[in-house]
Design a protein around this motif. Structure first.
Motif, short mmCIF file in Angstrom:
data_model
loop_
_atom_site.label_atom_id
_atom_site.label_comp_id
_atom_site.label_asym_id
_atom_site.label_seq_id
_atom_site.Cartn_x
_atom_site.Cartn_y
_atom_site.Cartn_z
N ASP A 58 0.86 -1.19 0.00
CA ASP A 58 0.00 0.00 0.00
C ASP A 58 0.89 1.24 0.00
N ILE A 59 0.33 2.36 -0.40
CA ILE A 59 1.10 3.61 -0.38
C ILE A 59 0.47 4.60 0.60
N TYR A 60 1.30 5.19 1.43
CA TYR A 60 0.85 6.29 2.29
C TYR A 60 1.51 7.54 1.76
N ASP A 61 0.71 8.41 1.16
CA ASP A 61 1.28 9.63 0.58
C ASP A 61 1.14 10.73 1.63
N LEU A 62 2.24 11.04 2.25
CA LEU A 62 2.19 11.96 3.39
C LEU A 62 2.30 13.41 2.93
N GLU A 63 1.28 14.18 3.22
CA GLU A 63 1.29 15.60 2.88
C GLU A 63 1.72 16.34 4.14
N LEU A 64 2.98 16.76 4.16
CA LEU A 64 3.52 17.32 5.40
C LEU A 64 2.83 18.60 5.84
N SER A 65 2.39 19.40 4.85
CA SER A 65 1.79 20.67 5.24
C SER A 65 0.45 20.47 5.95
N GLU A 66 -0.11 19.27 5.85
CA GLU A 66 -1.35 18.96 6.56
C GLU A 66 -1.09 18.55 8.02
N VAL A 67 0.17 18.26 8.31
CA VAL A 67 0.49 17.75 9.65
C VAL A 67 0.83 18.92 10.56
N LYS A 68 0.16 18.98 11.69
CA LYS A 68 0.29 20.17 12.52
C LYS A 68 1.46 20.12 13.50
N ALA A 69 1.87 18.94 13.88
CA ALA A 69 2.93 18.87 14.89
C ALA A 69 3.66 17.54 14.78
N ASN A 70 4.84 17.51 15.38
CA ASN A 70 5.62 16.28 15.37
C ASN A 70 4.85 15.12 15.97
N SER A 71 4.07 15.42 17.01
CA SER A 71 3.35 14.33 17.66
C SER A 71 2.29 13.76 16.73
N GLU A 72 1.72 14.63 15.90
CA GLU A 72 0.73 14.14 14.95
C GLU A 72 1.39 13.25 13.90
N LEU A 73 2.60 13.66 13.53
CA LEU A 73 3.36 12.88 12.57
C LEU A 73 3.60 11.47 13.11
N ARG A 74 3.93 11.43 14.38
CA ARG A 74 4.20 10.14 15.02
C ARG A 74 2.94 9.29 15.03
N LYS A 75 1.81 9.91 15.34
CA LYS A 75 0.56 9.15 15.38
C LYS A 75 0.21 8.61 14.01
N LEU A 76 0.44 9.44 13.01
CA LEU A 76 0.15 8.99 11.65
C LEU A 76 1.00 7.77 11.31
N LEU A 77 2.26 7.86 11.69
CA LEU A 77 3.15 6.74 11.38
C LEU A 77 2.70 5.47 12.07
N MET A 78 2.25 5.64 13.31
CA MET A 78 1.82 4.46 14.05
C MET A 78 0.60 3.82 13.43
N LYS A 79 -0.15 4.60 12.68
CA LYS A 79 -1.36 4.04 12.08
C LYS A 79 -1.10 3.42 10.70
N THR A 80 0.14 3.45 10.26
CA THR A 80 0.40 2.81 8.97
C THR A 80 0.56 1.31 9.18
N THR A 81 0.25 0.56 8.15
CA THR A 81 0.33 -0.89 8.28
C THR A 81 1.67 -1.40 7.78
N THR A 82 1.95 -2.63 8.04
CA THR A 82 3.17 -3.21 7.49
C THR A 82 2.98 -3.39 6.00
N LYS A 83 4.09 -3.69 5.34
CA LYS A 83 4.08 -3.83 3.89
C LYS A 83 3.50 -2.59 3.24
N SER A 84 4.15 -1.47 3.52
CA SER A 84 3.65 -0.25 2.91
C SER A 84 4.82 0.67 2.54
N ILE A 85 4.49 1.60 1.66
CA ILE A 85 5.48 2.60 1.23
C ILE A 85 5.00 3.94 1.74
N ILE A 86 5.85 4.63 2.47
CA ILE A 86 5.47 5.93 2.99
C ILE A 86 6.21 6.99 2.18
N VAL A 87 5.44 7.82 1.52
CA VAL A 87 6.02 8.74 0.54
C VAL A 87 5.92 10.19 0.99
#
Ligand SMILES: Nc1ncnc2c1ncn2[C@@H]1O[C@H](COP(=O)(O)OP(=O)(O)OP(=O)(O)O)[C@@H](O)[C@H]1O
Ligand SMILES: [Mg+2]
Length: 488
Positions: free
Chosen positions: A233-262
């Protein structure tokens, strides 16, 4: 009339039941759909697992389901259907039980109470139960991956939203040097098969790719090709949508294995020059270190610093947050992930992003080379240059011009698409376009082209720049700084 009081009756019932279960050769496990208030993952895993064997079984009653947007139909066990299975030589029996739910249990639950009952022979139970359930979970994951069309996730307001991912780009359609292509494919294959290696070496099972090069050279196409190749799967991360480092971390935690984070266009997605929010930076200068920061190396540090200070209170992702995103201790709370960053300007990236071990592979996507051109000709026109489909003089002409022309695969694709009904015209036009490009490579024209490219980059930055808050753009000063540096 019976003289036995009801209390005694029920006690006798219980006793009989106890004796029965004590002497019963079987042990029963119940896996309910809803466990307390949460859905029980195991129930769904069992359902998927059994559905894969149920379709081939000789059951005369099956339930069918099809997910939203999915192209596959899943078979399931209908009410009270039984199915036997064998695992490690031990036979077990599954039964699906659907019972009406008592109305008192509230409206949040489905009308029916569904569960699976697993029956295992008492003497076999301890040999298999854990392994068997593990096996079922793994199998279910596999089925899920095969069943569903892969997904493209986009982050919005702190959540991932998904759409089916249907990008047709593959390594076959990608125009690039064949040797490089093979190398990347091998690297990806090794990564995907590398569970034992990563475990042995104590490394987190992830890999970072940095794709860089001019616009239109196939960076995004390459990401799609990687996803299609590995079936991730692909996770296309739009950084300007992320409000804080902690949110970034939460987003990462919600990604599944076998994925591409872009993260596309990493140089303009975010102001990456200040590595910490000001409050933390101050701590840093007063002696605290966390090892990976080379704060001094940042060329526009004072300005960026001042800028962040003026925006104190507003939050945004910092470079440090991003580095933790890829490297932090929790970046491996899920494994088998590939991080891909793209940029048009590798020279603008902070050294910290480039240092070895961070992005494992730097891939330069360059102007179209002759071998890459042959791939495009084959894909767009159906001409196999190596099989003599193209007049030798024309082919030689193309070979002679291609490097000097500095055309991107996107440029070439445009000429070919325009003339795709007439191969010979496509080739002549392409040759003419190449010659035109080479001739206009006078210093003035080169400058114009560079300026045009910079304009594109500028637009991207503008599109990606952080949102306006209270009339003032977050990191606005840093943008100015960036522009200044850019013009230099
Ligand atoms: N190497 C390539 N092989 C095949 N097609 C390509 C290649 N490069 C570009 N193209 C074609 O050109 C178009 C643009 O390519 P793509 O979006 O992948 O470029 P990019 O490198 O991501 O550009 P940008 O830096 O602007 O994001 C795509 O539609 C694709 O079909
Ligand atoms: Mg792109």
């Amino acid at each position: 009339k019976t003289l036995i009081p009801p209390e005694l009756q029920s006690a006798v019932h219980k006793l009989i039941h106890l004796l029965f279960s004590y002497f019963s050769p079987y042990r029963y496990y119940e896996i309910t759909e809803i466990d307390g208030v949460n859905t029980n993952e195991l129930y769904h895993a069992v359902q998927l697992y059994l559905s894969s064997s149920a379709s081939s079984a000789t059951l005369n009653r099956l339930s069918l389901t099809r997910g939203l947007n999915s192209s596959t139909i899943t078979f399931g066990l209908a009410n009270n259907a039984r199915l036997s299975d064998v695992f490690n030589g031990v036979s077990v029996v599954w039964e699906h039980i659907v019972a009406p739910r008592q109305s008192s249990s509230g409206r949040r639950f489905p009308e029916e109470k569904r569960s699976f009952t697993l029956r295992i022979n008492r003497r076999d139970k301890r040999f298999i139960i854990n392994d068997y359930l593990d096996f079922i979970s793994r199998k279910a994951d596999e089925i899920k991956r095969n069943n569903k069309d892969r997904l493209l996730y986009i982050n919005s307001r702190g959540w991932w939203e998904s759409v089916p991912f249907k990008h047709p780009s593959t390594f076959e359609t990608l125009a690039m040097d064949p040797a490089m292509k093979t190398e990347i494919k091998t690297d990806l294959r090794d990564f995907a098969d590398g569970q034992a290696f990563y475990k042995r070496t104590g490394r987190a099972w992830k890999r970072g790719y940095l794709l860089y090069g001019p616009p239109g050279t196939g960076k995004s196409s390459m990401i799609a090709a990687i996803a299609n190749f590995l079936e991730y799967d692909i996770y296309d991360l739009e950084l300007s949508e992320v409000k804080a480092n902690s949110e970034l971390r939460k987003l990462l935690m919600k990604t599944t294995t076998k994925s591409i984070i872009v993260i596309e266009d990493i140089d303009c997605s975010i102001n990456l020059t200040n590595r910490k929010k000001p409050t933390v930076s101050k701590q840093r200068t007063s002696g605290s270190t966390d090892g990976d920061l080379d704060f001094k190396s940042s060329p526009v540090e004072p300005a960026a610093f001042a800028d962040s200070e003026s925006n104190e209170g507003s939050t945004s992702v910092t470079l440090s947050g991003l580095l933790n995103f890829t490297d932090g201790i929790w970046s491996c709370c899920g494994s088998e992930r590939i991080f891909v960053f793209t940029t048009n300007h590798i020279e603008k990236l902070d050294q910290a992003l480039l240092r070895s071990g961070r992005m494992d592979k730097h891939i330069f996507m360059s102007y179209c080379s002759f071998p890459a051109l042959k791939i495009l000709l084959k894909n767009y026109l159906g001409c196999d240059a190596d099989a003599g489909d193209i007049v030798p003089e024309v082919l030689e002409g193309l070979e002679a011009e291609i490097d000097g022309a500095e055309m991107t695969p996107a440029d070439i694709a445009e000429v070919l698409i325009k003339n795709r009904r007439d191969n010979s015209r496509a080739l002549t036009e392409l040759l003419a376009a190449m010659k035109g490009r080479s001739e206009t490579k006078s210093p003035v024209n080169l400058l114009c082209r560079r300026l045009a490219a910079e304009e594109v980059a500028e637009e991207k930055r503008a599109l990606n720049s952080p949102k306006e808050v209270d009339g003032a753009a977050i990191g606005g000063g840093a943008d100015l700084e960036y522009t200044k540096e850019w013009k230099d």
